[in-house]
Design a protein around this motif. Structure first.
Motif, short mmCIF file in Angstrom:
data_model
loop_
_atom_site.label_atom_id
_atom_site.label_comp_id
_atom_site.label_asym_id
_atom_site.label_seq_id
_atom_site.Cartn_x
_atom_site.Cartn_y
_atom_site.Cartn_z
N GLU A 1 -18.37 -22.86 -25.03
CA GLU A 1 -18.14 -23.12 -23.60
C GLU A 1 -16.84 -22.49 -23.13
O GLU A 1 -16.78 -21.87 -22.06
CB GLU A 1 -18.10 -24.63 -23.36
CG GLU A 1 -19.44 -25.33 -23.59
CD GLU A 1 -19.32 -26.83 -23.45
OE1 GLU A 1 -18.19 -27.32 -23.22
OE2 GLU A 1 -20.35 -27.53 -23.60
N ALA B 1 -16.61 -19.30 -20.46
CA ALA B 1 -15.83 -19.38 -19.23
C ALA B 1 -14.78 -18.27 -19.17
O ALA B 1 -14.56 -17.66 -18.11
CB ALA B 1 -15.16 -20.75 -19.13
N LYS C 1 -14.63 -15.16 -16.42
CA LYS C 1 -13.41 -14.95 -15.64
C LYS C 1 -12.89 -13.52 -15.80
O LYS C 1 -12.47 -12.87 -14.83
CB LYS C 1 -12.34 -15.96 -16.06
CG LYS C 1 -11.09 -15.95 -15.20
CD LYS C 1 -10.13 -17.04 -15.64
CE LYS C 1 -8.87 -17.02 -14.78
NZ LYS C 1 -7.91 -18.09 -15.21
N TYR D 1 -23.42 -19.08 -22.04
CA TYR D 1 -22.78 -17.93 -21.41
C TYR D 1 -23.39 -17.63 -20.05
O TYR D 1 -22.68 -17.24 -19.12
CB TYR D 1 -22.88 -16.72 -22.35
CG TYR D 1 -22.25 -16.99 -23.69
CD1 TYR D 1 -20.87 -16.84 -23.88
CD2 TYR D 1 -23.01 -17.45 -24.76
CE1 TYR D 1 -20.28 -17.12 -25.09
CE2 TYR D 1 -22.43 -17.74 -25.98
CZ TYR D 1 -21.06 -17.58 -26.14
OH TYR D 1 -20.47 -17.88 -27.35
N ALA E 1 -21.87 -20.01 -17.55
CA ALA E 1 -20.53 -19.61 -17.14
C ALA E 1 -20.58 -18.51 -16.08
O ALA E 1 -19.79 -18.50 -15.12
CB ALA E 1 -19.73 -19.13 -18.35
N ASN F 1 -21.65 -20.05 -12.75
CA ASN F 1 -20.59 -20.84 -12.12
C ASN F 1 -19.66 -19.99 -11.27
O ASN F 1 -19.08 -20.48 -10.28
CB ASN F 1 -19.77 -21.58 -13.18
CG ASN F 1 -20.54 -22.71 -13.82
OD1 ASN F 1 -21.53 -23.20 -13.25
ND2 ASN F 1 -20.12 -23.15 -15.00
#
Length: 874
Positions: A560, A564, A568, A597, A600, A603
């Motif tokens: 996780e 993330a 980013k 993945y 992420a 999101n």
């Protein structure tokens, strides 16, 4: 440049020259990744065709003009590639290089001294280009198909045979045979072996899948007609177990069973249990004796202890006791490693299941073979075996082939299996005349161990070439990667890539090419060429120490955090450097954890595409939809009926199949052509009676208490849809199909639901198109849909978005080969290799076959599996 690098570069240059100039003896070229092996193959072909090959054909056929000479030259060249894609690429590059010679341009890999004078080279190149379609650049399967077609009578096959390229023809035949078998053995007269399987939750659909697997693997009937657990094998297994157990007990018992230390209680229990087993193993006469011994003794704790001893040796207390008694802890662990896999392998023995399975499978496959022969259908494995047998058993045929081939080139030879090696041996070894052999491979790049590619077989083959006056050379200059990448590969891989005979080759350095030597990453990216990220929860030092966090963050949480951070980073690089999202790729060893993945990326609103294999018609949602449609269109197809009943649409537990079948449920369902009150009432009575019957696997039924109610609704909906197919327009029928059997609704809520929904949308669109074609009968339309032999057969799984869109690519590492991205994230490196046995597997070693069928294994499957696992790990 140091002396080692200079020697490597000089050896590389010499190897390339030999590759394009040595035509008297066999040549092996071990070409590392990115070293230009395709360019070298093309160079060899062109130099031969324009030089020695041209002169030889001109001397042999003095009356031919240039184009006729070119045709003769190209007819004598056979280049065997590993994939169709590779053959296309080689053909294109050969044509391009030929055109460059015509235009007096430089060709990569060829020096001017390798060719005749420019005027002759251009003239011959024009003739070669005009006859380019005469050269045989093909896969091994294409070569075998051509050879068998030209020698069908000698091979004993139908001359106009059909190749089951996508395994759908075999699947159709298996389904037809099994449908007939189901009616005969699961109806009024219940076959005892079939009853055993059904009680275990193994129905016609599962039998169909295994039978198809066995046919495509070319498993001999004699194997299925024999006892899966021969007495002699079981006796040897018992003796082997007894010896390994006694060695461990004799070694460890004095140290671990002496005294009253409670910390050694588990070790004592384990050794006592093993000793009790050993005392009875000497009396084993058959598999029933052996299973009785293993079942009578509680091995739960024993297995846990044995697994720990094999993996880590003894715990602290056990290690102290062993050392105090003067025992070598490494020897203790070695003895445990020898015993543990043998003991564990017997866990999956299941004589009842396999002894019931083999006669059924033998009966079905015998009829399938007869039907395939009548129809002239061959599988890919049939091609290889029959071609190998043809070449080994027909001297006239192999002699004719040898005389027709001047140059035999074999690419990616490290991924060749034993059958393919036999074919090449028949052509290239033996008495003259025979072709000159040139093979290219790299044992470090063997990735098809699961297809029986074997480094031991590779080493033996190379040794045979050496003994046949062959030369072995290596390419070590890489044209693809920068110095930073190659240095990092050497730093990481060299220490762990230790040579192991038959399993792993030694590490060989690759040098950067001159034009890459000074290349820099100058597009504004402020990172390094290779970065390693460690993912753990960031907390205060005191909290980390108190709660054992930091580097020991659990794998799931680490994924996780990693997902993330990658999302980013992609977003930042996209905005800062104006990189399109399509320039990024996320690669993984296995796709089982990819949702972390993908979540992420979602999101942060980053678009992505999940690259899939071409498995559209093997997706579970498509299989379920096909079973439902087949059940509607073909009331007599009991295999499809079982598939539909077991799908998420109906949810029938396997344990309920036998009570329903014994009451003639399939026959009554076949009469349901419309919502008939009489037939539906009879079906409801059958369902009620079956639900009241005592079922062996009661727990499975208890988990699905509403199955009778759901089944009653399902058969009513089935009647509606069968009536709709005959009376409604096709588009209205498809609309009702989606409404009454809402597979799409259920599948869209599951993992990667958008992809599943896209697959189903494609399937229903295809149904609409095929069922609307007036020239197709219902049976033909059903076969097209069920078998997946339309144009969609070769399509990849559907994507929820436009594949040309700007999106991050998410894929397995195997799918990424040959693709180019600006930034690549290789994730989940902390995830270890999978070690579990796959269900429904077939392993072969020489003439020996071992199986894992429905979780039940034959005696030596574990041994074969452990060997294959070592090959794959290496």
């Amino acid at each position: 440049m140091n002396s080692n690098d200079l020697e490597l570069r000089q050896a590389d240059e010499a190897a390339r020259k030999i590759a394009r100039s040595e035509f008297r003896h066999p040549v092996v070229l071990e070409a590392g990744a990115g070293t230009g092996k395709t360019a070298t193959l093309v160079a060899r072909i062109l130099v031969w065709a324009l030089g020695p090959g041209w002169l030889a054909k001109s001397d042999e056929h003095a009356d031919l003009d240039q184009e006729q000479t070119a045709a003769k030259v190209l007819d004598g060249i056979v280049a065997i590639t590993f994939t169709d894609k590779a053959s296309v690429e080689m053909s294109q590059r050969l044509a391009r290089a030929t055109m460059q010679i015509i235009k007096s341009e430089t060709v990569i890999g060829i020096d001017s001294e390798d060719l005749p004078d420019p005027a002759r080279a251009q003239s011959r190149a024009r003739a070669i280009l005009a006859q380019m379609d005469r050269i045989h650049i093909e896969t091994i399967h294409a070569f075998c198909r051509r050879t068998l077609s030209e020698n069908a009578l000698a091979a004993g096959i139908y001359p106009a045979f059909r190749l089951d390229a996508d395994q759908t023809l075999v699947a159709n035949v298996v389904r037809d045979v099994l449908s007939k078998w189901t009616k005969e053995n699961l109806g009024a007269t219940l076959n005892q072996d079939a009853a055993t399987l059904v009680k275990a939750g193994i129905g016609p659909t599962a039998i169909e899948e295994i039978a198809t697997l066995l046919v495509n693997a070319c498993v001999p009937l004699r194997v299925l007609e024999s006892d899966p657990y021969p007495d002699s094998v079981c006796q040897k297994t018992a003796q082997s177990l007894q010896t390994a157990i006694q060695q461990l007990v004799d070694f460890a018992k004095p140290a671990l069973c002496a005294g009253e230390k409670k910390s050694l209680d588990k070790a004592k229990d384990c050794l006592e249990s093993l000793e009790a087993i050993s005392g009875r193993l000497g009396s084993v006469g058959n598999v029933d004796d052996l299973m009785a011994i293993l079942v009578d003794i509680d091995l739960t704790g024993t297995h846990g202890r044995m697994a720990q001893w094999a993996k880590k040796g003894g715990n602290v207390g056990e290690s102290k006791a062993l050392l105090a008694a003067g025992c070598d802890t490494d020897q203790f662990q070695s003895l445990a490693r020898s015993l543990e896999p043998r003991l564990r392998a017997t866990d999956s023995w299941n004589p009842e299941i396999l002894r019931a399975s083999f006669p059924i499978l033998a009966t079905v496959i015998r009829e399938v073979h007869q039907d395939l022969k009548r129809r002239g259908i061959l599988t890919f494995n049939d091609l290889l075996r029959k071609c190998r047998d043809l070449l080994q058993e027909n001297p006239d045929v192999v002699s004719k082939l040898r005389r027709s081939i001047d140059q035999l080139l074999v690419d990616e030879v490290q991924d060749t299996d034993p059958l393919q090696y036999d074919i090449v041996r028949s052509l290239a070894f033996g008495d003259a005349p025979r072709p000159n052999l040139f093979v290219v491979g790299d044992p470090k790049q063997t990735i098809y161990g699961f297809r029986r590619a074997d480094l031991g077989a590779y080493a033996d083959f190379i040794q045979e070439i050496k003994e046949d006056c062959g030369e072995v050379h290596a390419l070590s200059v890489n044209f693809r990667s920068t110095p930073a990448i190659l240095k990092e590969v050497e730093r990481i891989v060299a220490p762990v890539m230790q040579e192991a005979q038959g399993l792993q080759p030694r590490f060989e350095r690759l040098l950067c090419s001159q034009h890459k030597q000074n290349e820099k990453y100058d597009d504004g990216h402020d990172g390094r060429s290779v970065e390693y990220w460690n993912s753990w929860a960031r907390v205060a030092p005191s909290v980390r120490e108190q709660n054992n966090l930091g580097p020991k963050t659990k794998a799931g949480r680490a994924r996780e955090i990693e997902g993330a951070a990658i999302a980013k980073e992609i977003q930042a690089l996209h905005e800062k450097g104006n990189y399109p999202y399509s320039s990024f790729a996320i690669l993984m060893k296995a796709t089982t954890q990819q949702e972390v993945y993908l979540s992420a990326l979602r999101n942060l609103g980053i678009p992505y595409l999940v690259e899939k294999d071409k498995q559209f018609f093997k997706r579970r949602e498509v299989i379920d939809a096909t079973s439902a449609l087949t059940t509607i269109l073909d009331p007599l197809d009991q295999v499809a009926l079982v598939g539909w009943l077991r799908s998420s649409t109906v949810g029938l537990p396997d344990a309920a199949l036998l009570p329903l079948w014994s009451r003639f449920f399939p026959g009554k369902v076949s009469l349901l052509s419309h919502p008939s009150d009489t037939v539906l009432a009879e079906l409801e009575t059958i369902i009620d009676e079956a639900s009241q019957e005592k079922i062996d696997n009661a727990k499975e039924v208890e988990r699905l208490p509403l199955w009778p109610t759901l089944l009653k609704k399902a058969v009513h909906d089935l009647a509606v849809l069968r009536s709709s197919y005959h009376h409604d327009s096709v588009d209205l029928f498809i609309h009702k199909l989606r409404r009454y059997f809402p597979i799409a609704v259920q599948e869209s809520a599951r993992f990667l639901g958008s992809h599943r929904l896209a697959n189903l949308n494609r399937f229903y669109d295809q149904c609409l198109e095929i069922l609307s074609r007036p020239e197709l009968s219902r049976g033909r339309a059903l076969r097209l849909l069920r078998a997946g032999v339309t144009d969609a057969q070769d399509m990849e799984e559907a994507s929820p978005g436009d594949e040309t869109s700007d999106a991050v690519r998410v894929m397995s590492i195997h799918k990424a080969k040959g693709l180019d991205f600006k930034q690549v994230f290789f994730v989940a490196l902390h995830q270890g290799p999978g070690g579990g046995m796959n269900r429904d597997a077939i392993l072969q070693k020489g003439d020996r076959w071992e199986f894992n069928i429905w979780g039940a294994t034959t005696p030596h499957f574990g041994e074969f599996f452990e060997h294959n696992k070592k090959v794959a790990a290496a």
